[in-house]
Design a protein around this motif. Sequence first.
Motif, short mmCIF file in Angstrom:
data_model
loop_
_atom_site.label_atom_id
_atom_site.label_comp_id
_atom_site.label_asym_id
_atom_site.label_seq_id
_atom_site.Cartn_x
_atom_site.Cartn_y
_atom_site.Cartn_z
N LYS A 87 -1.94 2.63 1.30
CA LYS A 87 -0.84 3.16 0.50
C LYS A 87 -1.27 3.60 -0.90
N ASN A 88 -2.55 3.79 -1.12
CA ASN A 88 -3.03 4.15 -2.45
C ASN A 88 -2.83 5.65 -2.70
N TYR A 89 -1.58 6.07 -2.57
CA TYR A 89 -1.27 7.49 -2.74
C TYR A 89 -1.47 7.91 -4.19
N ALA A 90 -1.74 9.20 -4.35
CA ALA A 90 -2.14 9.82 -5.62
C ALA A 90 -3.63 9.64 -5.86
N TYR A 91 -4.27 8.74 -5.11
CA TYR A 91 -5.71 8.55 -5.21
C TYR A 91 -6.42 8.77 -3.87
N GLY A 92 -5.69 9.16 -2.84
CA GLY A 92 -6.29 9.44 -1.54
C GLY A 92 -5.59 8.81 -0.36
N GLY A 93 -4.77 7.79 -0.62
CA GLY A 93 -4.06 7.14 0.48
C GLY A 93 -5.02 6.58 1.51
N PRO A 94 -4.74 6.79 2.80
CA PRO A 94 -5.59 6.23 3.85
C PRO A 94 -6.76 7.13 4.25
N ALA A 95 -6.88 8.29 3.61
CA ALA A 95 -7.89 9.26 4.03
C ALA A 95 -9.28 8.85 3.57
N PRO A 96 -10.31 9.24 4.32
CA PRO A 96 -11.69 8.93 3.92
C PRO A 96 -12.22 9.91 2.89
#
Length: 517
Positions: A87-96
């Motif tokens: 849930k770290n959205y604005a910083y990349g979320g779940p994406a690698p």
Amino acid sequence: MPATLPPGLSAAAFSQALAGFRQAVGKTYVYADETALSSYLDPYSTTEDAAHTPAAAVAPHSVEEIQAVLKVAREYGIPLWPVSTGKNYAYGGPAPRKSGYVVLDLARMNRIIEVNARDGYAVVEPGVSYFDLYRYLKEHDIPLWIDCAAPGWGSVLGNLLDHGAGYTPYGEHLTMQCGMQVVLADGTVVDTATGALPGARASQLYKWGAGPWIDGLFTQSGLGIVTRLGVWLMPEPPGYRPFMVTFPDEDALHDLTEAIRPLKLNMVIPNGATSVELLWEAATRVTKAQYYGGKGPLPPSVRRKLMADLDIGAWNFYAALYGPPPMIERSWSVVRDALGKVKGARFYTDRPGDTAWEYRAKLMRGIPNMTEYSLMNWIGSGAHIDFSPMSAPTGDDAVRLYHLIKDKVEARGFDYIGEFLIGWRDQHHIFMLIFDRTDPQERERAHQVFGEIVADAAAQGFGEYRTHLDFMDQIAATYDWNDHALRRLNERVRDALDPGGIMAPGKMGVWPRRMRA
């Protein structure tokens, strides 16, 4: 078979690796089809999905399953990208970090291992959210407060490892960490600091242990997979008084910041003291379209109407006092005297029906919520990436950063939406660059201007404390004293602990030897 493959791996070899992952965690918890992998994309990215599309995702449930996954990854040279709740959205979320990585999804590891009411700490796994821990304390009638980031669905462990901050007196999350368990790239399990002593009686009470303190190596690094974390919790105080002070003039930022600093240094205000700009405050209650049908940033006349309609300021300061009521009263008189000297100050200790006040008052007493996500409604199809530089808590630095960012983004057609949060002796400036994620041209403009303000801020001595996937290399490159001595040291540590280069390659701009070119 997914369309995206790990770098240098054939489809046949990856098929064998997937079989190994399924044997490690069970078929149900290996995701390799397009539909399943769509949940591991970053919905807020300024670049195309193809830049960060995982080849697969694997969701272990235990340390032993992580070790088995690592064994497969080492055998095939597959880069892993650990996420906690994603849930770290604005910083990349779940994406690698790059396409072709396999996301190591730790959300199933969601046990609250221990809560110690007497000594005020909890031990949690990566998948434990702020909501989870808060509910546990309430259900078991434990008089402890958590400190949460604004979106309550985030991971307690994940936010701390990313150097996140909150709003109670325990808001410096990494400072409140004590002990961790880490799985290294070779599968070795390490309990850090005092926890390395078998049967230790103070593993969540004394941070340092004996010898070098290595816990910090596993924050923002990918040098190991943190599977368990001790975190200190705040004893419920006998009194709590949140307050808000509004200031009508944009120029109040300088004097406000100067007034806050001694209150923070002397712990008169013990929590994360936050100066919130007009639009951040307004966007929890109204949308831009309700006030302005044109393009570009809001004109001054509309800003004035917003302030009048919502009874808010150009700057809106939030903080709280804690402790026995007599102590709160004494501190309150000091606060009122100091902040009342700033032109136009208006004080509030309650604002019934004000959504922004309500969620801030909850955050400052450790009640997780999701209200801040309503800021995405400011524009249609809103998305955001956050620019987060650090400075000294001085009026000069606050004004310099404010105009450095505001002037640049408004010239490109974006609104300035930001806040300043003063911690122990530092000042976080969180600028939320909100853009229309359905408009490719606007996404591109957002990407360009973000890169420009990174460079401009670094040139004036302001470095970011974390950033989005797309800007990790650029941010790392700004920390370039002595021919990038810090990055070269980080690379040496990475190569020693992860010679195969499989653990979160490129995390915060630190790459393994095999990928540096």
